[in-house]
Scaffold this active site. Structure first.
Site, mmCIF file in Angstrom:
data_model
loop_
_atom_site.group_PDB
_atom_site.id
_atom_site.type_symbol
_atom_site.label_atom_id
_atom_site.label_comp_id
_atom_site.label_asym_id
_atom_site.label_seq_id
_atom_site.Cartn_x
_atom_site.Cartn_y
_atom_site.Cartn_z
ATOM 1 C CG HIS A 8 -7.400 -34.147 27.686
ATOM 2 N ND1 HIS A 8 -6.214 -33.544 28.047
ATOM 3 C CD2 HIS A 8 -7.259 -34.467 26.381
ATOM 4 C CE1 HIS A 8 -5.407 -33.499 27.012
ATOM 5 N NE2 HIS A 8 -6.028 -34.044 25.982
ATOM 6 C CE1 TYR A 64 -7.328 -35.570 20.708
ATOM 7 C CE2 TYR A 64 -7.278 -34.751 18.471
ATOM 8 C CZ TYR A 64 -6.650 -34.963 19.677
ATOM 9 O OH TYR A 64 -5.348 -34.580 19.865
ATOM 10 C CE1 TYR A 106 -3.086 -31.353 16.758
ATOM 11 C CE2 TYR A 106 -3.739 -33.574 17.398
ATOM 12 C CZ TYR A 106 -3.408 -32.278 17.738
ATOM 13 O OH TYR A 106 -3.403 -31.892 19.056
#
Length: 771
Positions: free
Chosen positions: A18, A74, A286
């Site tokens: 992020h 990711y 996930y």
């Protein structure tokens, strides 16, 4: 977003996906504002982005293998924005990171993790089947700015040609095109596609920071092209773990609060295996952060609060959160270790130690896992569980997953096994302990709760009863071209002998599992009279990475690059203004944070100097540059006052951050992902096979409470709507049937039609939530 950066995790949790994503958004906004002349806002936003990202880039120097601890999927989320940041700061502020040592190694992270066929990657940690974003954009970036050898363009081309068009592995709507513009900007057609020198040859690669070993990556999907991976490393990777535990970078880092390992899994000593490129033993993608959703072990009886009593998993397992537990207590110290990894004559040997991932109260002395790839379609796995004398443990249970295909049971001569069906044949596995006993397994499926992008996984669950001090369990994984005719195990306290005979080859494996260092050999394999030895030279020797010298000064030096750009732009903006009114508005906007911002004389003087400069420039063009510098000297230093205000805001925010206020982790980790809009075939609710082995209760346990509440409400509204529908239908057949008003009958028909649509929608929702 600028204000939020001081208090939300992405502003201070480094190397997390992020952080570059949000910082890149803020930087893009600042460049737009800068171009429009709003220098104050742009200056503050740019400085905040550089302050955050330059620290991350310094910390990346600790990651010596080019990996990203959140995994390949990711990792593509991170590099999508990280590479854009590097490109923009070089272009606009002359801050050059293209020689960064991590960048030079990052191609290996993308090349050594691709399964044969170029469609899937090793799905360690939270993951989809391959990449969230790109990776073609990132690969052409590496080729143009870092490698300059054509290998990035080549790998991007292979991935593009082999992209999954339909089904699992298809990129979602939100991810499909969002890196296309950067791929276009960065592609260098002069770099002709050239495969790496070792392409076509299976290679063993060890990521020393990530704690991952891969073998057989980036090959064509052909017969006898295997892929093997093994994971046993430090929580967050070696760099982050050592920064936290050795108190490095004290000016910036205050323990685990400055990092976020929430997307990792409790997966120390896990592995995957894809013979012929076919995913046989896979990661579970996930999903919830439970130990049993990884290819690892759990133990019984539990010695602490457990998610699935009486079984206890790894210490990072969290029963009440969507994210991995990592900040406090035993979880903060979780680690595994790759002990040895080597390939000789086509035979691969890997050994890992995972005892550091379990509660010390279990009194485990060792949890050693050995992998031996004897043939491209024949894998031998040996688990050693060594107990302390006073260990309370009675049993261990291991899990093996496949997210695509359900397992089926089989048994041959009292040796139990399981298999999956694939279009090119049957992939089988068998097991026994070191006494030759084979326990019946549980074969089942697990549906994930709502809130996860995938339906679930299929697994085989094998339970082994423990003997003190040492118990060993042996598993054999077999591809469709191999016909195993015999499988025998013998052993003592120090050595295990495994004999496997196929229709074409015979293998004798002598494995020394003792940890006392008394034997210099890990394993010896005799394959058709060829002797292959794995000794101490296969030992992994990890060396500590030193803290980057003068790390604070490095960041400060890079921050000095952007202020002159703003000062030059300020001069250009004021120099271009032609009349008093426009100049006054522009100057007021620029001087808003200056001490002279409300002084009419200052604005008038600036305008007079500007006009004088223009007149002198027209009279004597040769002196235009010199006069321009006089004008710059006359402009108040608005950025000095901006920085004073910015420091006050920063100090206040840092004071609040030091209080360690409770963090809403669901809010902190909320992902901006639009997962694939493809309805995959749901896994069957696997009824557990009856037997002594297994965790039958796991299949029906750990349902989301929020999901059940939602289903209850849906059920209630469905019942009420059914009642309303029949009441109105009865009214139509009794009262309105006799009425003469055609308008009234049409009105009721319209309501009935609308209610029918609502009923259909409620029924659909109820079926999906299984209410």
């Amino acid at each position: 977003m600028y204000e939020t950066s001081y208090r939300r995790g992405w502003g201070f949790q480094y190397l997390h996906n992020h952080q570059p994503t949000n910082c890149m958004a803020l930087l893009a906004g600042s460049l737009v504002m800068m171009n429009q002349g709003y220098l104050q806002e742009a200056y503050l936003w740019t400085k905040q982005v550089l302050s955050i990202m330059e620290k991350s880039i310094v910390l990346l120097r600790e990651v010596t293998d080019g990996s990203l601890y959140e995994g390949v999927a990711y990792g593509s989320y991170t590099t999508r924005s990280l590479f854009q940041y590097m490109f923009l700061v070089q272009r606009h502020f002359d801050i050059n990171h293209f020689n960064h040592p991590w960048l030079k190694e990052h191609f290996a992270f993308m090349y050594r993790t691709v399964l044969p066929g170029f469609q899937r990657t090793v799905a360690i940690a939270d993951s989809n089947y391959n990449w969230f974003y790109g990776p073609e954009s990132q690969l052409v970036f590496l080729d143009k700015f870092v490698m300059r050898n054509g290998s990035g363009n080549w790998l991007a081309d292979q991935i593009r040609r082999n992209r999954v068009a339909e089904g699992p592995g298809t990129p979602s709507k939100g991810q499909r095109w969002c890196t296309l513009h950067t791929e276009f900007l960065w592609y260098d057609a002069s770099l002709h596609s050239v495969p790496p020198p070792d392409y076509g040859i299976p290679k063993l690669h060890y990521f020393e920071d990530w704690g991952v070993v891969t073998y057989g990556s980036a090959l064509p999907a052909e017969i006898n092209r295997p892929f093997l991976s093994f994971k046993s490393g430090k929580l967050g990777g070696r760099a982050i773990y050592d920064i936290v535990h050795k108190n490095k970078y004290k000016e910036w880092i205050k323990g685990w609060r400055n990092f976020n390992a929430g997307h990792e899994h409790p997966d120390q000593n896990s592995f995957t295996f894809a013979p012929n490129g076919v995913p046989f033993i896979t990661e579970a993608l996930y999903g919830p952060k439970y130990t049993f959703l990884n290819n690892v072990l759990m133990f019984s009886p539990a010695v602490s609060k457990s998610c699935f009593s009486p079984w206890e998993g790894q210490v990072t397992e969290d029963c009440s959160s969507k994210w991995l537990k990592y900040k406090h207590d035993l979880a903060a110290d979780c680690q595994g270790r790759v002990v040895a990894a080597m390939e000789r004559n086509g035979v691969v040997f890997i050994r890992g130690e995972g005892v550091g991932a379990y509660n010390p109260k279990l009194k485990l002395k060792n949890f050693q896992r050995n992998l031996l790839l004897l043939h491209p379609q024949l894998l031998l796995l040996v688990d050693l569980i060594h107990l302390e004398d006073d260990s309370p443990l009675e049993a261990a249970t291991s899990f093996f997953h496949n997210v695509d295909v359900p397992f089926e049971e089989t048994v041959i001569d009292d040796v139990h096994g399981a298999f999956i069906r694939h279009h090119d044949g049957i992939y089988k596995m068998y097991w026994m302990d070191d006494t030759g006993y084979s326990e019946k397994a549980t074969v089942a499926s697990k549906m994930y709760p709502r809130g996860y992008p995938y339906n679930g996984t299929n697994y085989v669950n094998v339970t082994t009863h423990l003997r003190n001090p040492i118990t060993r369990a042996v598993y054999l994984f077999i591809g469709p071209s191999i016909d195993v005719q015999s499988f025998n195990v013998h052993g003592d306290s120090q050595q295990l002998d495994v004999f496997v005979a196929t229709s074409e080859h015979a293998y004798a494996v002598y494995l020394w599992t003792g940890e006392d260092g008394g034997h210099s050999v890990f394993a010896q394999i005799i394959a058709d009279r060829q002797k292959i030895l794995f000794d101490q030279t296969s030992t992994i020797r990890n060396s500590a990475v030193s803290e980057v010298k003068n790390y604070v000064q490095i960041v400060e030096q890079n921050l000095q690059h952007f202020k002159p750009v703003f000062q030059q732009l300020e001069k250009q903006i004021l120099s271009r203004v032609r009349n008093t009114d426009s100049f006054r508005k522009t100057a007021e906007r620029l001087l808003r944070f200056s001490d002279k911002r409300q002084t009419e004389e200052a604005i008038d003087r600036l305008f007079a100097i500007s006009q004088q400069q223009q007149q002198q420039g027209r009279a004597k063009k040769s002196k235009k540059v010199a006069k321009g510098y006089k004008f710059v000297d006359a402009v108040p230093d608005i950025f000095a006052q901006i920085e004073v205000n910015e420091r006050k805001v920063r100090q206040k925010a840092q004071t609040l951050a030091q209080k360690e206020l409770p963090v809403d982790e669901d809010e902190e980790m909320k992902d901006l992902l639009d997962f694939a809009d493809i309805t995959y075939v749901k896994h069957k609710n696997g009824a557990s096979i009856k037997g002594q082995s297994g965790l039958e209760q796991i299949v029906s346990t750990a349902r989301s409470s929020a999901s059940s509440i939602s289903a209850s409400y849906t059920r209630l509204f469905l019942i009420l709507n059914i009642v309303i529908f029949f009441v109105m239908l009865a009214m139509q057949l009794t009262y309105f049937q006799k009425a003469k008003s055609l308008h009234g009958q049409r009105w009721l028909y319209a309501i009935l039609l609308a209610d029918s649509c609502v009923l259909l929608w409620l029924y659909s929702s109820c079926s999906q939530s299984q209410c």
